[in-house]
Design an enzyme around this catalytic site. Sequence first.
Site: not given
Ligand code: GUN
Length: 292
Positions: A53, A97, A120
């Site tokens: 990311k 995350q 998100d």
């Molecule tokens: N862990 C797995 N997928 C995601 C996501 O789309 N967002 C976040 N914050 N954590 C994740």
Amino acid sequence: MAARIIDGKAVAAEVLKGLALEAAQLREARVIATIAVVLVGDDPASHTYVRSKIRTAESLGMGSRAHILPESTPHAELMGLVQQLNEDPAVHGILVQLPLPPQINATEVLDAIHPLKDVDGFHPYNVGKLVQGGTPMPPCTPAGILELIRHSGISLPGKEAVVVGRSNIVGKPVALLLLAENATVTVCHSRTADVAAVCRRADVLVVAIGRARMITADFVKEGAVVIDVGTNRLTEGLAEGEQAGKLCGDVDFASVSQKAGALTPVPGGVGPMTIAMLMKNTLTAARLQSAA
Ligand code: GUN
């Protein structure tokens, strides 16, 4: 006939090209669209996602901040960091995350993120907007799935869409996005009586259950579009020549690719789109916060 393979990497690269232009326009208006990514603990997959990311944000000329905290971080400390990021005008998007360690109340943390910085799309305000049929920041994986379906060439109104899995991150929101596109949507889950029979109705089948290769050709209607959201590490049921730990989807690629009309691979399908949509949401958040 063999399915067309939907190349998520190529579609994501195309999307990112457009986003780089948007990031440049914002920079001209003196706004550096910036995402803060918060990671608690040592989960190796989470570290890989977070690196990717940050790298993507930088490649688009966007700003990024990584907050890597130890596994033992207390709940109150994480809440404090979220508050600080909420109040920081240089940060437009906040992503915490998941999963989080057990001492942390994940729901409380996600609910504390300012809705305008919730890239998100997990905050109840944005979930509510999604249910009502419109949010500027839809959850990233579901938004990426819709882009891939668009690229498969299928028109959604009136089609049968089946989603396998009802998680808050993928299953429920992707069902809502498909509904907003006027598909007829069914959601299957662990208590569904005959998952295979329901799946066989699908013109579009989205699978997000976290069980390696569960969906075989027997679950798929001839010519269906199949989107595989699984990211499983294979430990058993290895075919000849396969290494333990290999990344594989929820869909049995070998058999389904002989029956589906179009299919996403793992890796290289949904994954790259998720990151592209996160960047898109961060640019949207920066625009909304700066009125640029
Ligand atoms: N862990 C797995 N997928 C995601 C996501 O789309 N967002 C976040 N914050 N954590 C994740």
